[in-house]
Design an enzyme around this catalytic site. Structure first.
Site, mmCIF file in Angstrom:
data_model
loop_
_atom_site.group_PDB
_atom_site.id
_atom_site.type_symbol
_atom_site.label_atom_id
_atom_site.label_comp_id
_atom_site.label_asym_id
_atom_site.label_seq_id
_atom_site.Cartn_x
_atom_site.Cartn_y
_atom_site.Cartn_z
ATOM 1 N N ASP A 36 0.836 -1.198 0.000
ATOM 2 C CA ASP A 36 0.000 0.000 0.000
ATOM 3 C C ASP A 36 0.871 1.248 0.000
ATOM 4 O O ASP A 36 0.621 2.212 -0.747
ATOM 5 C CB ASP A 36 -0.916 -0.027 1.225
ATOM 6 C CG ASP A 36 -1.752 1.232 1.350
ATOM 7 O OD1 ASP A 36 -2.501 1.539 0.406
ATOM 8 O OD2 ASP A 36 -1.663 1.910 2.383
ATOM 9 N N GLU A 108 -2.071 -5.123 -3.625
ATOM 10 C CA GLU A 108 -1.123 -4.426 -2.759
ATOM 11 C C GLU A 108 -0.106 -5.399 -2.172
ATOM 12 O O GLU A 108 1.089 -5.077 -2.068
ATOM 13 C CB GLU A 108 -1.876 -3.707 -1.639
ATOM 14 C CG GLU A 108 -2.705 -2.533 -2.136
ATOM 15 C CD GLU A 108 -3.460 -1.818 -1.035
ATOM 16 O OE1 GLU A 108 -3.750 -0.634 -1.207
ATOM 17 O OE2 GLU A 108 -3.764 -2.460 -0.003
#
Length: 217
Positions: A36, A108
């Site tokens: 992320d 992610e």
């Protein structure tokens, strides 16, 4: 997985990135946390280079549009990640391999795994490839519309009641919290739920799921 456009030096990292928390330990949550951050920085850099005169606000809006939960889920479907996810029996039975939140988190996690397996240049190349269409479509003049805003506007245009978001559950250590949120409107008896690493992300994911259901009716 040829669609990734990357060959892992350590195949165990690929397996870990595809392991949802429903399988137990180890799972991809730590890689998701790392990915992320890497994704946010990389998309910011690419937009900064692509739009040399864009303001900070324009860059932030374009970045938000590119890395929002539904966009990540779309990338996951292009990569056919759903066919390769490792899920617990409960998630398998409930169709977790199709759920936007799980698919987006896996993207992610893969980014975190590639970053761990290689270096910044390699992961930047992968992100630029995966998000090439979104980057090409980025427009500094068009403000990004997040899922909660899009859902609210959809309801208002039809004279419907606004959604209600409820935090159902919060789990994990302080640095690894998971938030489960429901989104409900009066014209639907059953709320939708979504989980993410922050309450804001969970609410956005739930709003995207509900909007998709409403538009599909």
């Amino acid at each position: 997985m040829r669609r990734l456009g990357y060959q892992f030096t350590d195949p165990a990292l690929l397996e870990l990135a595809l392991s949802h928390r429903s399988v137990g330990e180890p799972n991809n949550e730590r890689l998701e946390f790392l990915g992320d951050a890497v994704l946010g920085v990389t998309i910011s850099k690419l937009l900064y280079q692509q739009f040399p005169t864009a303001s900070e606000g324009d860059l932030s809006r374009m970045r938000s549009a590119i890395v929002r939960a539904e966009s990540l889920a779309s990338i996951a479907r292009q990569l056919e990640l759903g066919d390769h996810l490792l899920l617990g029996q409960g998630e398998l039975k409930s169709g977790g391999f199709r759920r936007d939140s799980i698919l987006g988190d896996s993207v992610e996690a893969l980014i975190g795994a590639i970053y761990t397996d290689s270096d910044g240049a390699a992961v930047e190349a992968v992100i630029a490839h995966w998000f090439s269409a979104a980057l090409a479509a980025a427009d500094q003049r068009a403000p990004a519309k997040d899922s909660k805003t899009a859902l609210q506007e959809w309801l208002q245009q039809r004279g419907k009641p606004l959604p209600e978001y409820t935090l159902l559950e919060e789990q994990g250590e302080p640095h690894q919290r998971t938030f489960l949120v429901s989104c409900k409107i009066a014209l639907r008896d059953k709320p939708v739920t979504a989980s993410a690493r922050s309450r804001r992300k969970a609410e956005q994911a739930a709003a995207a799921l509900l909007l998709a259901k409403l538009e599909g009716q």
